[in-house]
Design a protein around this motif. Structure first.
Motif, PDB file in Angstrom:
ATOM      1  N   ILE A  88       8.618  -9.339  -5.487  1.00  0.00           N
ATOM      2  CA  ILE A  88       8.097  -9.911  -4.251  1.00  0.00           C
ATOM      3  C   ILE A  88       7.150 -11.043  -4.639  1.00  0.00           C
ATOM      4  O   ILE A  88       6.171 -10.825  -5.354  1.00  0.00           O
ATOM      5  CB  ILE A  88       7.370  -8.853  -3.401  1.00  0.00           C
ATOM      6  N   LYS A  89       7.466 -12.229  -4.208  1.00  0.00           N
ATOM      7  CA  LYS A  89       6.734 -13.409  -4.649  1.00  0.00           C
ATOM      8  C   LYS A  89       5.250 -13.304  -4.312  1.00  0.00           C
ATOM      9  O   LYS A  89       4.873 -12.978  -3.183  1.00  0.00           O
ATOM     10  CB  LYS A  89       7.336 -14.656  -3.989  1.00  0.00           C
ATOM     11  N   LYS A  90       4.416 -13.517  -5.361  1.00  0.00           N
ATOM     12  CA  LYS A  90       2.955 -13.501  -5.226  1.00  0.00           C
ATOM     13  C   LYS A  90       2.460 -12.225  -4.557  1.00  0.00           C
ATOM     14  O   LYS A  90       1.540 -12.236  -3.738  1.00  0.00           O
ATOM     15  CB  LYS A  90       2.474 -14.730  -4.460  1.00  0.00           C
ATOM     16  N   ALA A  91       3.076 -11.112  -4.943  1.00  0.00           N
ATOM     17  CA  ALA A  91       2.720  -9.831  -4.337  1.00  0.00           C
ATOM     18  C   ALA A  91       1.257  -9.474  -4.573  1.00  0.00           C
ATOM     19  O   ALA A  91       0.616  -8.833  -3.721  1.00  0.00           O
ATOM     20  CB  ALA A  91       3.616  -8.733  -4.904  1.00  0.00           C
ATOM     21  N   HIS A  92       0.706  -9.885  -5.721  1.00  0.00           N
ATOM     22  CA  HIS A  92      -0.674  -9.534  -6.036  1.00  0.00           C
ATOM     23  C   HIS A  92      -1.684 -10.202  -5.111  1.00  0.00           C
ATOM     24  O   HIS A  92      -2.851  -9.790  -5.060  1.00  0.00           O
ATOM     25  CB  HIS A  92      -0.992  -9.912  -7.489  1.00  0.00           C
ATOM     26  N   LEU A  93      -1.244 -11.221  -4.384  1.00  0.00           N
ATOM     27  CA  LEU A  93      -2.134 -11.923  -3.462  1.00  0.00           C
ATOM     28  C   LEU A  93      -2.037 -11.378  -2.039  1.00  0.00           C
ATOM     29  O   LEU A  93      -2.783 -11.806  -1.156  1.00  0.00           O
ATOM     30  CB  LEU A  93      -1.816 -13.423  -3.462  1.00  0.00           C
ATOM     31  N   LEU A  94      -1.131 -10.437  -1.816  1.00  0.00           N
ATOM     32  CA  LEU A  94      -0.908  -9.889  -0.482  1.00  0.00           C
ATOM     33  C   LEU A  94      -1.733  -8.619  -0.276  1.00  0.00           C
ATOM     34  O   LEU A  94      -1.969  -7.864  -1.225  1.00  0.00           O
ATOM     35  CB  LEU A  94       0.571  -9.546  -0.281  1.00  0.00           C
ATOM     36  N   PRO A  95      -2.166  -8.343   0.950  1.00  0.00           N
ATOM     37  CA  PRO A  95      -2.704  -7.012   1.234  1.00  0.00           C
ATOM     38  C   PRO A  95      -1.579  -5.996   1.125  1.00  0.00           C
ATOM     39  O   PRO A  95      -0.402  -6.326   1.326  1.00  0.00           O
ATOM     40  CB  PRO A  95      -3.224  -7.139   2.666  1.00  0.00           C
ATOM     41  N   PHE A  96      -1.928  -4.735   0.808  1.00  0.00           N
ATOM     42  CA  PHE A  96      -0.878  -3.748   0.570  1.00  0.00           C
ATOM     43  C   PHE A  96       0.017  -3.566   1.786  1.00  0.00           C
ATOM     44  O   PHE A  96       1.229  -3.376   1.645  1.00  0.00           O
ATOM     45  CB  PHE A  96      -1.479  -2.395   0.172  1.00  0.00           C
ATOM     46  N   THR A  97      -0.542  -3.630   2.988  1.00  0.00           N
ATOM     47  CA  THR A  97       0.277  -3.425   4.183  1.00  0.00           C
ATOM     48  C   THR A  97       1.382  -4.454   4.286  1.00  0.00           C
ATOM     49  O   THR A  97       2.508  -4.135   4.686  1.00  0.00           O
ATOM     50  CB  THR A  97      -0.600  -3.471   5.439  1.00  0.00           C
ATOM     51  N   GLU A  98       1.094  -5.702   3.916  1.00  0.00           N
ATOM     52  CA  GLU A  98       2.121  -6.741   3.956  1.00  0.00           C
ATOM     53  C   GLU A  98       3.143  -6.530   2.840  1.00  0.00           C
ATOM     54  O   GLU A  98       4.349  -6.700   3.035  1.00  0.00           O
ATOM     55  CB  GLU A  98       1.470  -8.120   3.816  1.00  0.00           C
ATOM     56  N   TYR A  99       2.655  -6.147   1.661  1.00  0.00           N
ATOM     57  CA  TYR A  99       3.565  -5.839   0.555  1.00  0.00           C
ATOM     58  C   TYR A  99       4.497  -4.696   0.937  1.00  0.00           C
ATOM     59  O   TYR A  99       5.712  -4.745   0.694  1.00  0.00           O
ATOM     60  CB  TYR A  99       2.753  -5.479  -0.688  1.00  0.00           C
ATOM     61  N   ALA A 100       3.941  -3.657   1.563  1.00  0.00           N
ATOM     62  CA  ALA A 100       4.742  -2.505   1.959  1.00  0.00           C
ATOM     63  C   ALA A 100       5.783  -2.887   2.999  1.00  0.00           C
ATOM     64  O   ALA A 100       6.923  -2.402   2.948  1.00  0.00           O
ATOM     65  CB  ALA A 100       3.839  -1.395   2.492  1.00  0.00           C
ATOM     66  N   ARG A 101       5.399  -3.734   3.938  1.00  0.00           N
ATOM     67  CA  ARG A 101       6.345  -4.161   4.973  1.00  0.00           C
ATOM     68  C   ARG A 101       7.556  -4.833   4.345  1.00  0.00           C
ATOM     69  O   ARG A 101       8.710  -4.529   4.699  1.00  0.00           O
ATOM     70  CB  ARG A 101       5.654  -5.119   5.943  1.00  0.00           C
ATOM     71  N   MET A 102       7.345  -5.704   3.369  1.00  0.00           N
ATOM     72  CA  MET A 102       8.440  -6.400   2.714  1.00  0.00           C
ATOM     73  C   MET A 102       9.249  -5.452   1.826  1.00  0.00           C
ATOM     74  O   MET A 102      10.480  -5.518   1.779  1.00  0.00           O
ATOM     75  CB  MET A 102       7.894  -7.569   1.897  1.00  0.00           C
ATOM     76  N   GLY A 103       8.559  -4.550   1.143  1.00  0.00           N
ATOM     77  CA  GLY A 103       9.254  -3.618   0.263  1.00  0.00           C
ATOM     78  C   GLY A 103      10.092  -2.604   1.007  1.00  0.00           C
ATOM     79  O   GLY A 103      11.212  -2.287   0.586  1.00  0.00           O
ATOM     80  N   ALA A 107      11.550  -2.962   3.857  1.00  0.00           N
ATOM     81  CA  ALA A 107      12.753  -3.625   4.373  1.00  0.00           C
ATOM     82  C   ALA A 107      13.819  -3.758   3.290  1.00  0.00           C
ATOM     83  O   ALA A 107      15.023  -3.679   3.571  1.00  0.00           O
ATOM     84  CB  ALA A 107      12.379  -4.999   4.933  1.00  0.00           C
ATOM     85  N   ARG A 108      13.395  -3.923   2.051  1.00  0.00           N
ATOM     86  CA  ARG A 108      14.356  -4.117   0.964  1.00  0.00           C
ATOM     87  C   ARG A 108      15.099  -2.837   0.584  1.00  0.00           C
ATOM     88  O   ARG A 108      16.128  -2.896  -0.090  1.00  0.00           O
ATOM     89  CB  ARG A 108      13.643  -4.694  -0.259  1.00  0.00           C
ATOM     90  N   VAL A 109      14.562  -1.700   0.982  1.00  0.00           N
ATOM     91  CA  VAL A 109      15.262  -0.440   0.688  1.00  0.00           C
ATOM     92  C   VAL A 109      15.870   0.154   1.955  1.00  0.00           C
ATOM     93  O   VAL A 109      16.275   1.324   1.973  1.00  0.00           O
ATOM     94  CB  VAL A 109      14.311   0.573   0.011  1.00  0.00           C
ATOM     95  N   GLY A 110      15.928  -0.647   3.014  1.00  0.00           N
ATOM     96  CA  GLY A 110      16.591  -0.212   4.234  1.00  0.00           C
ATOM     97  C   GLY A 110      15.761   0.674   5.135  1.00  0.00           C
ATOM     98  O   GLY A 110      16.314   1.345   6.021  1.00  0.00           O
ATOM     99  N   LEU A 111      14.436   0.702   4.947  1.00  0.00           N
ATOM    100  CA  LEU A 111      13.550   1.486   5.801  1.00  0.00           C
ATOM    101  C   LEU A 111      12.861   0.576   6.811  1.00  0.00           C
ATOM    102  O   LEU A 111      12.719  -0.633   6.569  1.00  0.00           O
ATOM    103  CB  LEU A 111      12.517   2.234   4.959  1.00  0.00           C
ATOM    104  N   PRO A 112      12.396   1.129   7.934  1.00  0.00           N
ATOM    105  CA  PRO A 112      11.727   0.295   8.951  1.00  0.00           C
ATOM    106  C   PRO A 112      10.495  -0.405   8.387  1.00  0.00           C
ATOM    107  O   PRO A 112       9.609   0.271   7.843  1.00  0.00           O
ATOM    108  CB  PRO A 112      11.344   1.308  10.038  1.00  0.00           C
ATOM    109  N   PRO A 113      10.413  -1.713   8.479  1.00  0.00           N
ATOM    110  CA  PRO A 113       9.255  -2.446   7.934  1.00  0.00           C
ATOM    111  C   PRO A 113       7.944  -2.024   8.571  1.00  0.00           C
ATOM    112  O   PRO A 113       6.886  -2.107   7.926  1.00  0.00           O
ATOM    113  CB  PRO A 113       9.584  -3.912   8.238  1.00  0.00           C
TER     114      PRO A 113
END
Length: 598
Positions: A492-507, A509-515
């Motif tokens: 996930i591009k520049k994941a270390h600069l994101l708050p965890f909630t935003e990182y989790a939302r993107m992650g 979605a990538r495994v087919g779970l509700p963002p």
């Protein structure tokens, strides 16, 4: 034949020679220690929370490790050369013994600081004047080449040239040549006759294109400067590089390999341009030079390779004008210039010219395959092997690891093949040790860059939170899907600069779970506070990475020794710049022919 030292500036990079008894005793110690601490090397950091990894540590270790600062983790655990160790608390002897043993058993990676290196600089001193251009490499060899690769082709090219000089052999086969950066330096910079073999048609096309650009640059220099040589060290000029399109099968015999060099599609100067692959395919090709790339458009493929046809001078003269016109036209219908009749193919094996074999970051089993060909083939006089991607090595316990590329076509009847062999262990001695097994995870960990992680710790980089983020996400994924374990999230591009909630939302979605899956804020904060523990645990596992790599490489050294060949392991590249920096090199005496591996 013993391997002589390099030039004076490289001599100190050689490892201390070990006797055969010392090699075997070291292998025994390595397997014993790795077996004892297997729970570290085999664990997945993304399961830190789901498997409660912190509480798997000895109870006496936990209180002294949990409050360490990041620089303290670097100084007290990972940096073997750090002399001023000041402990904030008294460490248990078992933890001190673990660290000391790991450092003592691993081969030295040449971590000493270069003289004259600018404080805080990662790159070798050859890049002090220009951070992207090596001052030691001619400008024509730097085009399209990243600094890391410039450093590698300069160091390895010089070493290959020295082996050629010692064996009085001017021919080199580069297996997994990719875009041909090393082959161009060997040929046009060092005057060697180079054959490059590569499976990926995209990389072959790029190599051909860059070859033509180099030749055009040479002609331009000749016209402008009356041929004042642009080459280093006197500027010798080699023969045109011969490219072979083909995949080197680990299960094939050396005879099949020699036939492949002679009979696969060969191109002098300009191979046919293959179809352009997708951007995703190209990125995969660039990930690891020398890996077994999976060709999309050709039934035969191989890793980054460039090959030179081995012809007698008379044959070369007869074909010179034909090759020149082929290079200029780059006709997609060009016929392989090295195809021969079947009778000639069979007879050519006996009188095949000798050569030195090299592979720069040959991926997975390819490095082991080259060593087997070196031992068995009477035409291979020397070898330099730089390994890569240990997790893709086949083992008896895991004969089909993730990422393994199978042969594009099965071996046909009558095709010479060797008995089923694995990439590890290669030696009879290591195979006989009861605890020699290395898991996929342990071998994957051995590919991590220890020096880079030490640098992040000392800089207290924000990148250190990534492991904690991924481990937290794994916890939330399994809450919803217990069956979904270690799902591939990808970067996930520049994941270390994101708050965890935003990182989790993107992650998610990538495994087919509700963002928008609800995340308990208190639970999130509780896990975020354990980021230091995650970093400590990862560092304990990383401490074993050089130990695992040492065992893999030592197994290959012992394999060569069992087959009557002495070798040297050289920490040739700067490990801060090129993490896979070991080069295994060996020579055979002039009178020694090929032999069946024991």
């Amino acid at each position: 034949m013993s391997v002589e030292l390099l030039a004076a500036q490289d001599a100190e990079m050689f490892t201390t020679s070990l006797s055969s008894e010392e090699q075997r005793e070291l292998a025994r110690k390595l397997t014993t220690v790795l077996s004892q601490y297997r729970h570290f090397s085999d664990s997945y950091i993304i399961e830190f929370f789901t498997e409660d990894l912190w509480h798997t540590l000895p109870s006496t270790w936990q209180p002294v490790l949990q409050d360490l600062s990041y620089p303290q983790i670097a100084d007290l655990l990972l940096d073997a050369a750090h002399g001023d160790r000041r402990y904030p608390t008294v460490w248990p002897l078992s933890l001190l013994a673990f660290r000391a043993t790991a450092h003592a058993l691993a081969f030295s990676r040449g971590c000493r600081r270069e003289r004259g290196r600018v404080a805080g600089s990662v790159k070798p001193k050859e890049f002090q004047e220009n951070q992207s251009q090596s001052s030691l490499l001619g400008h024509i060899f730097r085009k399209h080449v990243k600094p890391k690769k410039q450093h590698e082709i300069l160091k390895l090219g010089r070493l290959v040239k020295k082996l050629c000089d010692q064996t009085d052999c001017n021919r080199v086969v580069d297996v997994g040549s990719g875009q041909g950066h090393l082959t161009r330096f060997l040929s046009f910079g060092l005057g060697l006759s180079v054959t490059a073999i590569e499976a990926d048609p995209t990389l072959l096309a790029m190599a051909s294109k860059f070859d033509r650009q180099l030749l055009w640059a040479l002609e331009k220099e000749k016209q402008k400067k009356n041929f004042l040589s642009p080459f280093p060290a006197g500027g010798v000029r080699g023969l045109p590089i011969r490219h072979v399109a083909g995949w080197v099968n680990p299960k094939s015999s050396w005879e099949a390999f020699i036939k492949q060099l002679s009979t696969e599609d060969c191109f002098s100067g300009s191979p046919p341009t293959p179809p352009v692959p997708s951007k995703k395919r190209l990125r995969g090709s660039e990930h690891c030079q020398g890996r077994f790339h999976e060709a999309q458009t050709s039934p035969s493929h191989h890793s980054d390779t460039c090959s030179q046809d081995f012809e007698s001078p008379s044959q070369h003269q007869l074909k010179e004008s034909e090759e020149q016109s082929s290079a200029e036209s780059c006709c997609p219908c060009i016929k392989p210039v090295c195809q021969e009749g079947n009778h000639t193919k069979e007879n050519s094996l006996r009188g095949y010219p000798d050569f030195v074999l090299t592979g720069l970051h040959a991926c997975g089993d390819l490095s082991a395959t080259l060593l087997r060909h070196f031992v068995s083939c009477p035409h291979v006089r020397g070898i330099t092997s730089v390994a890569c991607c240990y997790m893709k090595i086949t083992t008896e316990e895991n004969p089909t690891p993730p990422g393994l590329v199978e042969p594009p076509t099965p071996l046909t009847l009558g095709h010479e093949s060797v008995p089923s062999e694995f990439g590890y262990p290669m030696s009879s001695w290591v195979r006989g040790l009861s605890e020699h097994q290395l898991s996929y995870k342990a071998r994957e960990g051995a590919c991590h860059a220890v020096e880079d992680y030490i640098r992040r710790l000392r800089e207290e980089s924000e990148l250190l939170r990534i492991h904690c983020y991924r481990a937290m996400l794994e916890n939330f994924i399994r809450d919803t899907r217990p069956d979904l374990r270690r799902a591939g999230i990808q970067t996930i591009k520049k994941a270390h600069l994101l708050p965890f909630t935003e990182y989790a939302r993107m992650g998610l979605a990538r495994v087919g779970l509700p963002p928008e899956l609800p995340l308990d804020p208190e639970r999130v904060e509780s896990m975020l506070r354990q980021q230091g523990r995650v970093v400590v645990y990862f560092s304990l596992a990383l401490l074993l990475a050089p130990v695992v790599e040492t065992l893999v490489l030592l197994d290959r050294i012992i394999y060569l020794q069992e087959n009557g060949v002495d070798s040297q392991l050289v920490a040739l590249f700067d490990p801060n710049f090129s993490p896979r920096n070991f080069v295994l090199m060996a020579l055979k005496p002039c009178e020694q022919g090929g032999q069946s591996p024991r």
